[in-house]
Motif scaffolding. Structure first.
Motif, PDB file in Angstrom:
ATOM      1  N   SER A   1      -5.517  -5.839   2.869  1.00  0.00           N
ATOM      2  CA  SER A   1      -4.935  -7.110   3.272  1.00  0.00           C
ATOM      3  C   SER A   1      -3.536  -7.234   2.667  1.00  0.00           C
ATOM      4  CB  SER A   1      -5.826  -8.267   2.813  1.00  0.00           C
ATOM      5  OG  SER A   1      -6.043  -8.195   1.425  1.00  0.00           O
ATOM      6  N   LEU A   2      -2.800  -8.220   3.199  1.00  0.00           N
ATOM      7  CA  LEU A   2      -1.414  -8.360   2.769  1.00  0.00           C
ATOM      8  C   LEU A   2      -1.338  -8.898   1.339  1.00  0.00           C
ATOM      9  CD1 LEU A   2       0.987  -7.621   4.404  1.00  0.00           C
ATOM     10  CD2 LEU A   2       1.146  -9.963   5.239  1.00  0.00           C
TER      11      LEU A   2
ATOM     12  N   SER B   1       5.123  -0.058   8.549  1.00  0.00           N
ATOM     13  CA  SER B   1       5.774   1.024   9.279  1.00  0.00           C
ATOM     14  C   SER B   1       5.664   0.719  10.773  1.00  0.00           C
ATOM     15  CB  SER B   1       5.074   2.345   8.960  1.00  0.00           C
ATOM     16  OG  SER B   1       3.842   2.395   9.636  1.00  0.00           O
ATOM     17  N   PRO B   2       6.442   1.379  11.595  1.00  0.00           N
ATOM     18  CA  PRO B   2       6.353   1.124  13.025  1.00  0.00           C
ATOM     19  C   PRO B   2       4.942   1.336  13.572  1.00  0.00           C
ATOM     20  CG  PRO B   2       8.317   2.360  12.533  1.00  0.00           C
ATOM     21  CD  PRO B   2       7.563   2.246  11.268  1.00  0.00           C
ATOM     22  N   ALA B   3       4.085   2.114  12.845  1.00  0.00           N
ATOM     23  CA  ALA B   3       2.723   2.343  13.328  1.00  0.00           C
ATOM     24  C   ALA B   3       1.813   1.163  13.002  1.00  0.00           C
ATOM     25  CB  ALA B   3       2.157   3.623  12.712  1.00  0.00           C
ATOM     26  N   GLY B   4       2.175   0.353  12.024  1.00  0.00           N
ATOM     27  CA  GLY B   4       1.298  -0.736  11.600  1.00  0.00           C
ATOM     28  C   GLY B   4       1.582  -2.016  12.344  1.00  0.00           C
TER      29      GLY B   4
ATOM     30  N   THR C   1     -10.641  -8.885  -2.060  1.00  0.00           N
ATOM     31  CA  THR C   1      -9.945  -7.782  -1.395  1.00  0.00           C
ATOM     32  C   THR C   1      -8.454  -7.873  -1.692  1.00  0.00           C
ATOM     33  OG1 THR C   1      -9.737  -9.110   0.587  1.00  0.00           O
ATOM     34  CG2 THR C   1     -11.615  -7.613   0.470  1.00  0.00           C
ATOM     35  N   GLY C   2      -7.727  -6.896  -1.215  1.00  0.00           N
ATOM     36  CA  GLY C   2      -6.290  -6.885  -1.442  1.00  0.00           C
ATOM     37  C   GLY C   2      -5.667  -5.691  -0.762  1.00  0.00           C
ATOM     38  N   GLY C   3      -4.457  -5.383  -1.184  1.00  0.00           N
ATOM     39  CA  GLY C   3      -3.775  -4.217  -0.630  1.00  0.00           C
ATOM     40  C   GLY C   3      -2.957  -3.563  -1.710  1.00  0.00           C
ATOM     41  N   THR C   4      -2.460  -2.370  -1.423  1.00  0.00           N
ATOM     42  CA  THR C   4      -1.592  -1.678  -2.374  1.00  0.00           C
ATOM     43  C   THR C   4      -0.293  -1.323  -1.666  1.00  0.00           C
ATOM     44  OG1 THR C   4      -2.409   0.485  -1.787  1.00  0.00           O
ATOM     45  CG2 THR C   4      -3.589  -0.664  -3.541  1.00  0.00           C
ATOM     46  N   LEU C   5       0.594  -0.706  -2.388  1.00  0.00           N
ATOM     47  CA  LEU C   5       1.869  -0.307  -1.799  1.00  0.00           C
ATOM     48  C   LEU C   5       1.653   0.638  -0.622  1.00  0.00           C
ATOM     49  CD1 LEU C   5       4.066   0.134  -4.981  1.00  0.00           C
ATOM     50  CD2 LEU C   5       4.335  -1.576  -3.197  1.00  0.00           C
ATOM     51  N   THR C   6       0.652   1.523  -0.752  1.00  0.00           N
ATOM     52  CA  THR C   6       0.439   2.480   0.346  1.00  0.00           C
ATOM     53  C   THR C   6       0.028   1.752   1.616  1.00  0.00           C
ATOM     54  OG1 THR C   6      -1.812   2.809  -0.451  1.00  0.00           O
ATOM     55  CG2 THR C   6      -0.179   4.446  -1.110  1.00  0.00           C
ATOM     56  N   SER C   7      -0.920   0.809   1.490  1.00  0.00           N
ATOM     57  CA  SER C   7      -1.346   0.107   2.707  1.00  0.00           C
ATOM     58  C   SER C   7      -0.230  -0.810   3.209  1.00  0.00           C
ATOM     59  CB  SER C   7      -2.627  -0.690   2.440  1.00  0.00           C
ATOM     60  OG  SER C   7      -2.382  -1.729   1.530  1.00  0.00           O
ATOM     61  N   TYR C   8       0.582  -1.317   2.281  1.00  0.00           N
ATOM     62  CA  TYR C   8       1.716  -2.163   2.680  1.00  0.00           C
ATOM     63  C   TYR C   8       2.731  -1.329   3.481  1.00  0.00           C
ATOM     64  CZ  TYR C   8       5.580  -5.457   2.256  1.00  0.00           C
ATOM     65  OH  TYR C   8       6.621  -6.304   2.523  1.00  0.00           O
ATOM     66  N   VAL C   9       2.989  -0.125   2.961  1.00  0.00           N
ATOM     67  CA  VAL C   9       3.923   0.750   3.680  1.00  0.00           C
ATOM     68  C   VAL C   9       3.373   1.064   5.074  1.00  0.00           C
ATOM     69  CG1 VAL C   9       4.940   3.070   3.720  1.00  0.00           C
ATOM     70  CG2 VAL C   9       4.938   1.744   1.613  1.00  0.00           C
ATOM     71  N   TYR C  10       2.081   1.362   5.121  1.00  0.00           N
ATOM     72  CA  TYR C  10       1.478   1.688   6.417  1.00  0.00           C
ATOM     73  C   TYR C  10       1.578   0.493   7.370  1.00  0.00           C
ATOM     74  CZ  TYR C  10      -2.049   2.378   9.969  1.00  0.00           C
ATOM     75  OH  TYR C  10      -2.692   2.460  11.162  1.00  0.00           O
ATOM     76  N   ASN C  11       1.210  -0.689   6.870  1.00  0.00           N
ATOM     77  CA  ASN C  11       1.210  -1.870   7.737  1.00  0.00           C
ATOM     78  C   ASN C  11       2.605  -2.225   8.234  1.00  0.00           C
ATOM     79  OD1 ASN C  11      -1.486  -2.427   7.890  1.00  0.00           O
ATOM     80  ND2 ASN C  11      -1.490  -3.693   6.025  1.00  0.00           N
TER      81      ASN C  11
ATOM     82  N   ALA D   1       7.851  -3.775   9.948  1.00  0.00           N
ATOM     83  CA  ALA D   1       9.094  -4.152   9.282  1.00  0.00           C
ATOM     84  C   ALA D   1       9.573  -2.949   8.475  1.00  0.00           C
ATOM     85  CB  ALA D   1       8.871  -5.351   8.378  1.00  0.00           C
ATOM     86  N   PRO D   2      10.169  -1.977   9.155  1.00  0.00           N
ATOM     87  CA  PRO D   2      10.487  -0.695   8.502  1.00  0.00           C
ATOM     88  C   PRO D   2      11.336  -0.856   7.248  1.00  0.00           C
ATOM     89  CG  PRO D   2      10.909  -0.578  10.852  1.00  0.00           C
ATOM     90  CD  PRO D   2      10.578  -1.987  10.547  1.00  0.00           C
ATOM     91  N   GLN D   3      12.210  -1.842   7.232  1.00  0.00           N
ATOM     92  CA  GLN D   3      13.053  -1.992   6.037  1.00  0.00           C
ATOM     93  C   GLN D   3      12.201  -2.230   4.804  1.00  0.00           C
ATOM     94  OE1 GLN D   3      13.339  -3.793   8.798  1.00  0.00           O
ATOM     95  NE2 GLN D   3      15.489  -3.913   9.494  1.00  0.00           N
ATOM     96  N   LYS D   4      11.212  -3.114   4.960  1.00  0.00           N
ATOM     97  CA  LYS D   4      10.361  -3.415   3.803  1.00  0.00           C
ATOM     98  C   LYS D   4       9.469  -2.226   3.483  1.00  0.00           C
ATOM     99  CE  LYS D   4      10.823  -8.219   3.824  1.00  0.00           C
ATOM    100  NZ  LYS D   4      10.391  -9.513   4.293  1.00  0.00           N
ATOM    101  N   ALA D   5       9.077  -1.499   4.518  1.00  0.00           N
ATOM    102  CA  ALA D   5       8.274  -0.303   4.286  1.00  0.00           C
ATOM    103  C   ALA D   5       9.073   0.694   3.453  1.00  0.00           C
ATOM    104  CB  ALA D   5       7.874   0.329   5.618  1.00  0.00           C
ATOM    105  N   TYR D   6      10.349   0.866   3.778  1.00  0.00           N
ATOM    106  CA  TYR D   6      11.183   1.796   3.022  1.00  0.00           C
ATOM    107  C   TYR D   6      11.315   1.344   1.572  1.00  0.00           C
ATOM    108  CZ  TYR D   6      12.717   4.643   6.938  1.00  0.00           C
ATOM    109  OH  TYR D   6      12.753   5.516   7.974  1.00  0.00           O
ATOM    110  N   ALA D   7      11.556   0.075   1.381  1.00  0.00           N
ATOM    111  CA  ALA D   7      11.728  -0.437   0.024  1.00  0.00           C
ATOM    112  C   ALA D   7      10.457  -0.224  -0.793  1.00  0.00           C
ATOM    113  CB  ALA D   7      12.080  -1.917   0.074  1.00  0.00           C
TER     114      ALA D   7
END
Lengths: 349, 319
Positions: A270-271, A300-303, A288-298, A307-313
């Protein structure tokens, strides 16, 4: 003279071996220096190809590593702002309102700590038993194989297995239980328990290697002072492998921080952190929760966030965390080499 | 064997190319048509003198023999087996307080096994089996609790093996009880200092007892191991080639220490070095292929060995 003489001239001397001349034709030019190092030009073709390939492989890996780091730094630093680290994410189409990734960052730290806290004692205990007791042999071999299987199992399989396991009624206390009695099975506790399996083989292998490298006479020295096996393990052997354990734990933490499958299946991905129940502290662990990996996935353009910018950061922050852990491994290994028992063996010579 | 052709070729090669204009010394070939006569300094090699039949100089080079006290340990009909390998065969020996018993013999003759049996370290080897009686002060050692027994019969190993902790903790480790209660550093300090002093190490490490023990030199590490073994106030000290990993100077220090220590406890030392056995041993036991071939006062065994195998070994015929 006591030297046995050879049978005189019974076999004619062999003609000189027709060796191919070394290529290069150096005899024409006068040599510039007296000392000539071994030249690659005198090598066989296959050796020369191998030599070039070794250089190429090393340089290629270097380039890939630096490439990832530079690209992520470029992309990440472009979008990384301090407030991203300190604000919680919210679901919003407008990227200026969707917040930062404080919760995923905390999630990564929390899940890593839970996982390594469970994995380290179990791994140390198993490694100590294998090296110091290890009888009966079939059981030792079985344990070895068991850990190999855990190490070889893909994390998504571990995640599915964990979900099936923790949805059983007896594990109801670890996660959210619905009104009908159905156990949700997803929480920091269940994900952390399965994450420990990711780190466990690394801590186990490092500890076992450390214990095996302690010479037998060190153990005997302790027994010869009238110490029990338990005292020897606790006061001599385990302190000696502290550096190995830390190395294994740091490697394991890197693996946990970088894992995605277990987060998606067992943590809900989750976010934000969603506490469950009313006991402070435990409610986060049960939620429940999320981590950086799931945040990056969510993001990314696939999630779904896209929001690719935030995924990159976020990815850059994750990379920094894992690199820091690897750097810690290096540091520990280096300081361990100076104070470990290897020095005593060298010092004796 | 040196190939004559090759050797001449090398000689020519060397002489034809003077490096940097300096002629190298000519290559001299060693001929072996007669035994080399080696002259040794008289005080250094007691055995060579023993062979030459002159005892007076050698006797001056070694400290006086210890005065044998009461018998601390008795080995009676001891046999040790590793699986089918009969490593020690029916050995009987007394171990007395106030003297050093030196076990000598070629490699694999069972002397280290015998030593390790005395503080029951052989029991750690799964395949080992023991027959015969060993008593400590009249008590069968099997009836003693093993850790209690090992505190009374301590051991120093071939490799210096301090534990990876501070100098102080290494010695204190031997003193601390196994129970949950750990005595305070203040309480232990006089005992640690005393053990270090008895091992002749205190003056060198007194200012840095908190430094890691593995930073010490090899000789210091071995003396620390001796201090550690002495800390528990053992009655018998076993030493398994304690100097074989050390330089001659450290060896000398430790030999002096052994001679000093024998006043208060019984010492059994295994050594490959016959001169060392002669220097520190009060009694010598010569073992060969698991058998105890000869046991007697050092002077008698070296001067006037009774068994032919002892004579051959001491004369250097095998080993």
């Amino acid at each position: 003279m006591a030297v046995p003489t050879r049978p005189a001239a019974s076999t004619p001397p062999l003609p000189p071996l027709p060796l191919p001349r070394s290529p290069g034709g150096r005899q024409g030019k006068p040599p510039k220096k007296r000392r000539v190092n071994e030249s690659v030009r005198t090598w066989r073709l296959t050796d020369r190809i191998g030599y070039v390939m070794m250089w190429a492989a090393g340089l290629l890996l270097c380039a890939i590593g630096i490439g990832i780091l530079v690209y992520m730094a470029f992309k990440g630093l472009q979008y990384l702002r301090p407030d991203l680290l300190f604000s919680s994410p919210t679901a919003d189409v407008d990227q200026s309102k969707s917040g930062g990734f404080l919760d995923p960052l905390l999630g990564t730290v929390l899940i890593t700590l839970i996982g390594i806290t469970i994995a380290t004692p179990i791994a140390i205990a198993a490694a100590t038993w294998i090296v110091e007791y290890g009888r009966p042999t079939w059981l030792a071999r079985l344990i070895d194989s068991g850990i190999e299987i855990i190490a070889g199992t893909p994390d998504i399989v571990i995640a599915l297995f964990g979900l099936v396991l923790f949805q059983q009624g007896i594990f109801g206390w670890m996660s959210f239980t619905a009104a009908g009695g159905a156990v949700f099975g997803r929480s920091f506790l269940t994900a952390g328990a399965m994450m420990s399996l990711i780190a466990l083989p690394m801590v186990f292998a490092a500890t076992r290697e450390g214990l095996q490298s302690i010479p037998a006479h060190v153990r005997e020295a302790s027994y010869a002072l009238g110490k029990t096996k338990a005292a020897t393990i606790r006061r001599v052997l385990l302190p000696s492998v502290k550096a190995n354990i830390s190395t294994g734990a740091a490697l394991g933490m890197g693996r946990i921080a970088g894992d995605t499958a277990i987060i998606v299946v067992l943590l809900g991905a989750s976010l934000t952190l969603d506490p469950e129940g009313s006991v402070p502290g435990l409610n986060v662990l049960k939620g429940t929760g999320g981590t950086l990996t799931s945040y990056v996935y969510n993001n990314s353009p696939a999630g779904e966030g896209n929001a690719p910018q935030k995924a990159y950061a976020a990815a850059f922050v994750l990379l920094l965390i894992v690199l820091a852990l690897n750097f810690a491994v290096d540091l520990i290994a280096r300081s361990g080499a100076k104070t470990g028992l290897e020095t005593s063996r060298l010092g004796a010579r | 064997m040196i190939d004559p052709h090759e050797s001449t070729a090398r000689q020519q090669h060397v002489t034809s190319e003077p490096a940097n204009g300096v002629m190298p010394p000519p290559v001299r070939r060693i001929t072996l048509d007669r035994q080399p006569t080696v002259a040794l300094p008289p005080s250094q090699d007691a055995v060579a003198i023993a062979n030459a039949g002159d005892r007076s100089l050698a006797a001056a080079a070694r400290p006086a023999r210890g005065i044998a006290g009461p018998e601390r340990m008795t080995i009676d009909g001891l046999s040790v087996y590793y699986g089918d390998n009969h490593a020690v065969k029916n050995v009987s020996l007394p171990i007395r307080q106030g003297e050093v018993l030196a076990l000598i013999g070629p490699s694999g003759c069972g002397k280290t096994t015998l030593l390790r049996t005395l503080n029951r370290l052989t029991e750690l080897t799964g395949s080992a089996r023991r027959e015969g009686l060993i008593t400590l002060d009249g008590e069968d050692i099997d009836s003693l609790e093993v850790t209690e027994h090992r505190r009374r019969v301590s051991m120093v190993f071939q490799q210096p093996n301090p534990f990876p902790m501070s100098v102080f903790d290494n010695v204190a480790y031997a003193l601390r009880e196994q129970g949950s209660k750990r005595p305070k550093k203040k309480v232990l300090e006089p005992y640690v200092v005393d053990a270090l002093q008895r091992a002749g190490l205190y003056d060198e490490v007194s200012s840095n007892l908190d430094h890691p023990a593995l930073r010490l030199s090899g000789g210091q590490q071995q003396r620390l191991c001796i201090a550690r073994a002495l800390a528990a106030r053992p009655e018998v000290l076993l030493m398994d080639e304690p100097c074989s990993a050390l330089d001659p100077k450290s060896t000398n220090v430790i030999e002096e220490l052994i001679v000093e220590l024998r006043k208060e406890l019984a010492i059994v030392i295994v050594t490959h070095n016959l001169q060392q056995a002669y220097r520190v041993g009060d009694h010598v036991a010569f073992m060969y292929l698991g058998d105890l071939v000869e046991y007697g006062p050092t002077d008698q065994v070296f001067d006037n060995p009774q068994a032919a195998r002892t004579r051959d070994y001491i004369g250097g015929a095998f080993g």
